[in-house]
Scaffold this motif. Sequence first.
Motif, short mmCIF file in Angstrom:
data_model
loop_
_atom_site.label_atom_id
_atom_site.label_comp_id
_atom_site.label_asym_id
_atom_site.label_seq_id
_atom_site.Cartn_x
_atom_site.Cartn_y
_atom_site.Cartn_z
N CYS A 89 -7.88 10.63 -8.62
CA CYS A 89 -7.95 9.18 -8.72
C CYS A 89 -9.12 8.68 -7.90
O CYS A 89 -9.75 9.45 -7.17
CB CYS A 89 -6.65 8.54 -8.23
SG CYS A 89 -6.31 8.85 -6.48
N LEU A 90 -9.36 7.38 -7.99
CA LEU A 90 -10.37 6.75 -7.15
C LEU A 90 -9.70 6.14 -5.93
O LEU A 90 -8.59 5.62 -6.00
CB LEU A 90 -11.09 5.63 -7.91
CG LEU A 90 -11.99 6.06 -9.06
CD1 LEU A 90 -12.70 4.84 -9.63
CD2 LEU A 90 -12.97 7.11 -8.65
N GLY A 91 -10.41 6.22 -4.82
CA GLY A 91 -10.00 5.52 -3.60
C GLY A 91 -11.02 4.44 -3.32
O GLY A 91 -12.11 4.43 -3.90
N THR A 92 -10.67 3.52 -2.43
CA THR A 92 -11.58 2.45 -2.03
C THR A 92 -11.63 2.40 -0.51
O THR A 92 -10.58 2.40 0.14
CB THR A 92 -11.11 1.09 -2.57
OG1 THR A 92 -10.98 1.18 -3.99
CG2 THR A 92 -12.09 -0.02 -2.22
N ILE B 263 -8.85 4.47 3.75
CA ILE B 263 -9.10 4.52 2.31
C ILE B 263 -7.81 4.21 1.56
O ILE B 263 -6.77 4.79 1.86
CB ILE B 263 -9.65 5.91 1.91
CG1 ILE B 263 -10.95 6.21 2.67
CG2 ILE B 263 -9.88 5.98 0.39
CD1 ILE B 263 -11.53 7.58 2.43
N SER B 264 -7.90 3.29 0.61
CA SER B 264 -6.73 2.98 -0.22
C SER B 264 -6.78 3.84 -1.48
O SER B 264 -7.84 4.31 -1.88
CB SER B 264 -6.68 1.50 -0.59
OG SER B 264 -7.74 1.20 -1.47
N LEU B 265 -5.61 4.01 -2.09
CA LEU B 265 -5.51 4.77 -3.33
C LEU B 265 -4.31 4.26 -4.11
O LEU B 265 -3.44 3.59 -3.54
CB LEU B 265 -5.38 6.27 -3.06
CG LEU B 265 -4.05 6.82 -2.53
CD1 LEU B 265 -4.05 8.34 -2.68
CD2 LEU B 265 -3.83 6.47 -1.08
N SER C 176 -0.01 8.61 -3.25
CA SER C 176 0.28 8.69 -1.81
C SER C 176 1.23 9.82 -1.47
O SER C 176 1.15 10.41 -0.40
CB SER C 176 0.86 7.38 -1.30
OG SER C 176 -0.11 6.37 -1.34
N LYS C 177 2.13 10.16 -2.38
CA LYS C 177 3.12 11.19 -2.11
C LYS C 177 2.49 12.57 -1.93
O LYS C 177 3.11 13.48 -1.41
CB LYS C 177 4.16 11.23 -3.23
CG LYS C 177 3.59 11.54 -4.60
CD LYS C 177 4.64 11.40 -5.69
CE LYS C 177 4.04 11.46 -7.06
NZ LYS C 177 4.26 10.27 -7.85
N TYR C 178 1.23 12.74 -2.36
CA TYR C 178 0.55 14.03 -2.22
C TYR C 178 -0.28 14.11 -0.94
O TYR C 178 -0.99 15.09 -0.73
CB TYR C 178 -0.37 14.28 -3.42
CG TYR C 178 0.34 14.22 -4.75
CD1 TYR C 178 1.50 14.93 -4.99
CD2 TYR C 178 -0.17 13.43 -5.78
CE1 TYR C 178 2.15 14.86 -6.22
CE2 TYR C 178 0.46 13.36 -7.01
CZ TYR C 178 1.61 14.08 -7.21
OH TYR C 178 2.25 14.01 -8.42
N ILE C 179 -0.23 13.08 -0.12
CA ILE C 179 -1.03 13.05 1.11
C ILE C 179 -0.09 13.07 2.30
O ILE C 179 0.83 12.26 2.39
CB ILE C 179 -1.93 11.80 1.14
CG1 ILE C 179 -2.84 11.81 -0.09
CG2 ILE C 179 -2.76 11.76 2.41
CD1 ILE C 179 -3.69 10.60 -0.24
N LEU D 74 -11.21 11.05 -5.25
CA LEU D 74 -10.22 11.69 -4.40
C LEU D 74 -9.56 12.85 -5.12
O LEU D 74 -9.14 12.71 -6.27
CB LEU D 74 -9.12 10.71 -3.98
CG LEU D 74 -9.54 9.49 -3.15
CD1 LEU D 74 -8.33 8.61 -2.87
CD2 LEU D 74 -10.21 9.92 -1.85
N GLU D 75 -9.47 13.98 -4.44
CA GLU D 75 -8.66 15.10 -4.91
C GLU D 75 -7.63 15.38 -3.83
O GLU D 75 -7.98 15.74 -2.71
CB GLU D 75 -9.51 16.35 -5.15
CG GLU D 75 -8.68 17.53 -5.61
CD GLU D 75 -9.48 18.81 -5.82
OE1 GLU D 75 -8.86 19.89 -5.76
OE2 GLU D 75 -10.70 18.74 -6.04
N THR D 76 -6.37 15.19 -4.16
CA THR D 76 -5.31 15.44 -3.20
C THR D 76 -5.11 16.95 -3.03
O THR D 76 -5.65 17.74 -3.81
CB THR D 76 -3.99 14.77 -3.64
OG1 THR D 76 -3.62 15.28 -4.92
CG2 THR D 76 -4.14 13.26 -3.70
N ASP D 77 -4.34 17.33 -2.04
CA ASP D 77 -4.13 18.74 -1.74
C ASP D 77 -3.34 19.43 -2.86
O ASP D 77 -2.26 18.96 -3.24
CB ASP D 77 -3.39 18.88 -0.41
CG ASP D 77 -3.24 20.32 0.00
OD1 ASP D 77 -4.25 20.94 0.35
OD2 ASP D 77 -2.11 20.84 -0.07
#
Length: 196
Positions: free
Chosen positions: A87-90, A105-107, A112-115, A163-166
């Motif tokens: 996704c994109l973050g800002t 950084i917002s997303l 959010s559950k992946y961070i 953004l690439e989450t873990d």
Amino acid sequence: MAKVVSFNNNFLTLKAKYSPKIGDSIAINGACLTVVRFTNDTFTVELSPESQKILAMENYRGEVHIEPAMMMGDRFEGHIVQGHVDCLGTIKSIKKDGNSTDYIISLPKEYSKYIIPKGSITVDGVSLTVNDVYEDTFRLTIIPHTLENTLFKTYKVGTKVNLETDMFARYIYNMFSKNKKDGLTWEKVDSIMASY
């Protein structure tokens, strides 16, 4: 780093010291793309409409981060980055803190559950450690070396980033959410992991 030479008809041409071959995978601002042409000092990748919908295309000008795919047997450090942008973050805030700089950084909330705090995230292809996680934002602390050698030095409040989450956080979340009926427990996860 590479410099964008042009972006026309879905083809992004870059100038860099790195010389890939046709068919090589290379992450550009964190998105894994395929080399389709090259010259002595440039190479070109092709972006599908799907990629262009997901990526922060406004950042594919000037300088960009590049990273060739890791080959089996290469030295491994940091966290596993696939080049699959979620996704994109800002960038919401940038604040100097001693010798480092904090970025909030917002997303989209569903990512959010992946961070997780002290977990990993990739921002425009840069592998980083998350300090704090809030409802729909997270905080990074960037040291001077990273700031000077990445696009972070150019980011402003409002900048969009890929953004690439873990990967492991995504896998574990999906394992537990899809297997609640099956009674998946940490003991079963340990058992599965031990079998590898």
